[in-house]
Write an enzyme that holds these catalytic residues in place. Structure first.
Site, PDB file in Angstrom:
ATOM      1  N   ALA A  65      46.566   4.858   2.163  1.00 53.08           N
ATOM      2  CA  ALA A  65      46.992   3.743   1.306  1.00 53.08           C
ATOM      3  C   ALA A  65      48.502   3.764   1.116  1.00 53.08           C
ATOM      4  CB  ALA A  65      46.292   3.828  -0.050  1.00 53.08           C
ATOM      5  N   GLY A 110      43.193   7.428   3.805  1.00 53.46           N
ATOM      6  CA  GLY A 110      42.618   6.299   4.516  1.00 53.46           C
ATOM      7  C   GLY A 110      42.828   6.346   6.011  1.00 53.46           C
ATOM      8  N   GLU A 113      40.091   8.372   7.165  1.00 51.83           N
ATOM      9  CA  GLU A 113      38.846   7.621   7.011  1.00 51.83           C
ATOM     10  C   GLU A 113      38.683   6.571   8.117  1.00 51.83           C
ATOM     11  OE1 GLU A 113      37.551   7.416   2.466  1.00 51.83           O
ATOM     12  OE2 GLU A 113      39.656   6.909   2.728  1.00 51.83           O
ATOM     13  N   GLU A 133      42.822  12.902  -0.961  1.00 47.00           N
ATOM     14  CA  GLU A 133      42.853  12.030  -2.141  1.00 47.00           C
ATOM     15  C   GLU A 133      42.762  12.777  -3.469  1.00 47.00           C
ATOM     16  OE1 GLU A 133      41.244   9.288   1.136  1.00 47.00           O
ATOM     17  OE2 GLU A 133      41.164  11.419   0.601  1.00 47.00           O
TER      18      GLU A 133
END
Length: 259
Positions: A65, A110, A113, A133
């Site tokens: 992010a 992310g 991910e 995170e």
């Protein structure tokens, strides 16, 4: 204006590039929106047989992010972004074509991910990655808590997520996160060679095999076998199946057309 997501088609191969070098290819909302559009275009494109996701430059695949943007967002906008990234990565996972995450640099949060949403992960030997995170007082919100334990097991996933551990490529391979590690000098050619190994086979068969595996993993064996049978039956009336038999009898390589 240059787009945050670039797509290049090389024959039957699509290469999707996260193009925010100045932000280490971090995901802001606009990038997620563009990525969603690109993924949808690939899903319905019968000419694309394999999709590669990569980051622009040599420093980062994606660091996750965009925290600079995140600081400016309201709680409602944060929820919007989290919903969007989850939706887009699920669309990546749902692509009928085999997908490869070409991890050419840092892959955190992310970014990792997105890699987990792909079928295969090939990384350069000199990078770092992880689901970090919890070190930011949040949790993986784009599928990390669900896809990682399914890939490497609950205990190992719990360790990596709760400690926010940053892994070297070698450590990630040992944990079962990576398909292979390659040198930076041979990275692009190794990724493309892996893609070629997938594309040389019957494209309908490859898609149906992926469908059977993905949809059979989380059901009982009997149901999984039924899924496999139905997927197999879709390959029977294809021209490619007959071409494979003919090529075998003529002692030549088959020429598959995806029909």
């Amino acid at each position: 204006m240059e787009r945050n997501i670039q797509i290049e088609q090389k024959g039957n191969l699509a290469v999707v590039t996260l193009n925010r070098i100045e932000a280490m290819n971090a995901f802001n909302y606009e990038t997620l929106r563009e990525l969603g559009e690109v993924v949808e275009s690939l899903r319905i494109n019968p000419d694309i047989r394999v999709v590669v996701f990569r980051g622009a430059g040599e420093k980062a695949f994606s660091v996750g992010a965009d925290l600079k943007e995140r600081k400016t967002l309201t709680e409602l906008q944060v929820k919007r972004n989290v919903n969007k990234i989850g939706e887009v990565f699920s669309a990546v996972e749902g692509l009928p074509q085999p997908t490869i995450a070409a991890i050419n640099g840092y892959a955190f949060g992310g970014g990792m991910e997105l890699a987990l949403s792909c079928d295969f992960r090939i990384a350069v030997e000199d990078t770092k990655m992880g689901l970090t995170e919890t070190s930011l007082a949040i949790i993986p919100g784009a599928g990390g808590t669900q896809r990682l334990p399914r890939l490497i097991g609950e205990s190992k996933a719990m360790e990596l997520i709760l400690t926010a551990k940053r892994l070297s490529s070698e450590e990630a391979y040992e944990y079962g996160l990576l398909t292979k590690i390659v040198s930076r000098s041979n990275f692009q050619s190794e990724v493309e060679e892996f893609a070629k190994q997938l594309m040389k086979n019957g494209p309908i068969a490859v898609r149906q095999a992926k469908f059977a595996i993905k949809n059979g993993m989380n059901v009982d064996l009997h149901t999984g076998l039924q899924i496999e049978r139905k997927a197999y039956e879709l390959t029977i009336p294809t021209e490619d199946r007959l071409e494979a038999l003919l090529a075998f009898s003529e002692k030549r390589k088959p020429e598959f057309k995806g029909k």
